[in-house]
Design a protein around this motif. Sequence first.
Motif: not given
Lengths: 198, 246
Positions: B52-54, B80, B82, B85-89, B91-92
């Motif tokens: 998974x990315x990152x 990981x 993780x 990757x659990x927060x929309x902002x 991730x962006x």
Amino acid sequence: MDQNGVFANLIKQLTKLPGVGQKTAQRHAFAILKMFPQEAREIGQAIIDIKERLIFCSKCRNISEVELCLICSDPRRDRTKILVVEEPSTVYAIEKTGEYRGLYHVLLGVISPLDGVSPEDIHIKELIDRLADHEVKEVIVATSPNMDGETTALYLSKTIRPLGVKVTRIALGIPVGIDIEYADEVSLVRSIEGRREL
Amino acid sequence: MPLIETDAIVLNSLKLGEADKLVTFYSPTLGKIKAVARGARKVKNKYGSSLEPFTHGHLVIYDKKPQVLYRLFQSDIIESFQRVRSDYDKIMTTSHFSLFIEALSPEGDPSVPVFNLFLKLLEYTKVFEASPGLINLFKVKFLGYAGYELLLDRCVKCQSSFPSMRFSPSLGGMVCSPCIPDNALYSVAISPAVQSVLKQTFKMDPGLISRIRPSEEVNKEISHILEVFIFHILGKKFPSLETTSK
């Protein structure tokens, strides 16, 4: 064998299908050769039909032969729930279980910041429009448990929750049938987070 | 077929064929590399969520020379990320920086500082929200590590120091007015505040960059400088953070 002949052409065309290499295509081509003409014609016609007669349902974007798919037009379906999926193939997989009786919405893609796919590029607006009649009480997000699927789920939650509709996510975690010790740390954490009372 | 072990961060992954993935990693010993992970999209695959990315992981890969792509044999998670990757902002912003590294890093050109810089950003983002201003400073720091450090003290052409100099993207530094004949050279003005922030960023340890808090005006100016400079390096426009987060 003539490399430009009809038999070679059939092999070439069959290799365009996923999972079909040269050898498999050759086996399929020989199997078609042995068929009765009517059987072969039926296969050919079925391929033409899905390209010419299938359209996307105007409501849920699932594949359908009519404007409103069989699921959307079925009055026995639970209209208070919409299960959101990425592709029509997921609708097929879930329908096969026979456990879900609500409606669907197919996004035909996922938000992917790394691939430049934004919310406007997939069918999220159509989903929001479907919530306007206040009949829907729950939106179940069933996108894949990878980063793009999670991004889409987070965006849907952020957009739909203010409309007063409950947003839920399918359970994520350890697949059935494996030994727990072999599960990776993210799957384990997810399964603990998504635990339920027995 | 030599077997290589290395740490790496996943930058991106693409679907390949029916069940495989083509994963782009950044490794401190190999730089940006692409590896094929066979069967990575199958339910029962040996990689789990390590691609998974990152994700910061430890890889075992085959170097299939003369082929350009490596073959991934094993991948274990070190961290990981993780929570990122659990927060929309989050991730962006992190995706935007990941795309930046991917675009500006040539394949097979390793840099330990670049790897550590991305790791620092991931560690920061795991706990805090990275503002667009901070992402800009990480980009500036990356440019320094990648050999594009801006020359801010003297004119890059005549080496003299004038009070009012402008930034030239094509020369990668400041130029004085006599060296810009008839405004023939495209250049942008840089305020003293921005010059000071940029110098500080280049000098500072990456773990401390988050302590710099540029004002909105300073950040806007840095965004513009980065935009024109990256355009010059890549030969095309790199999407802004706003575009990625759209």
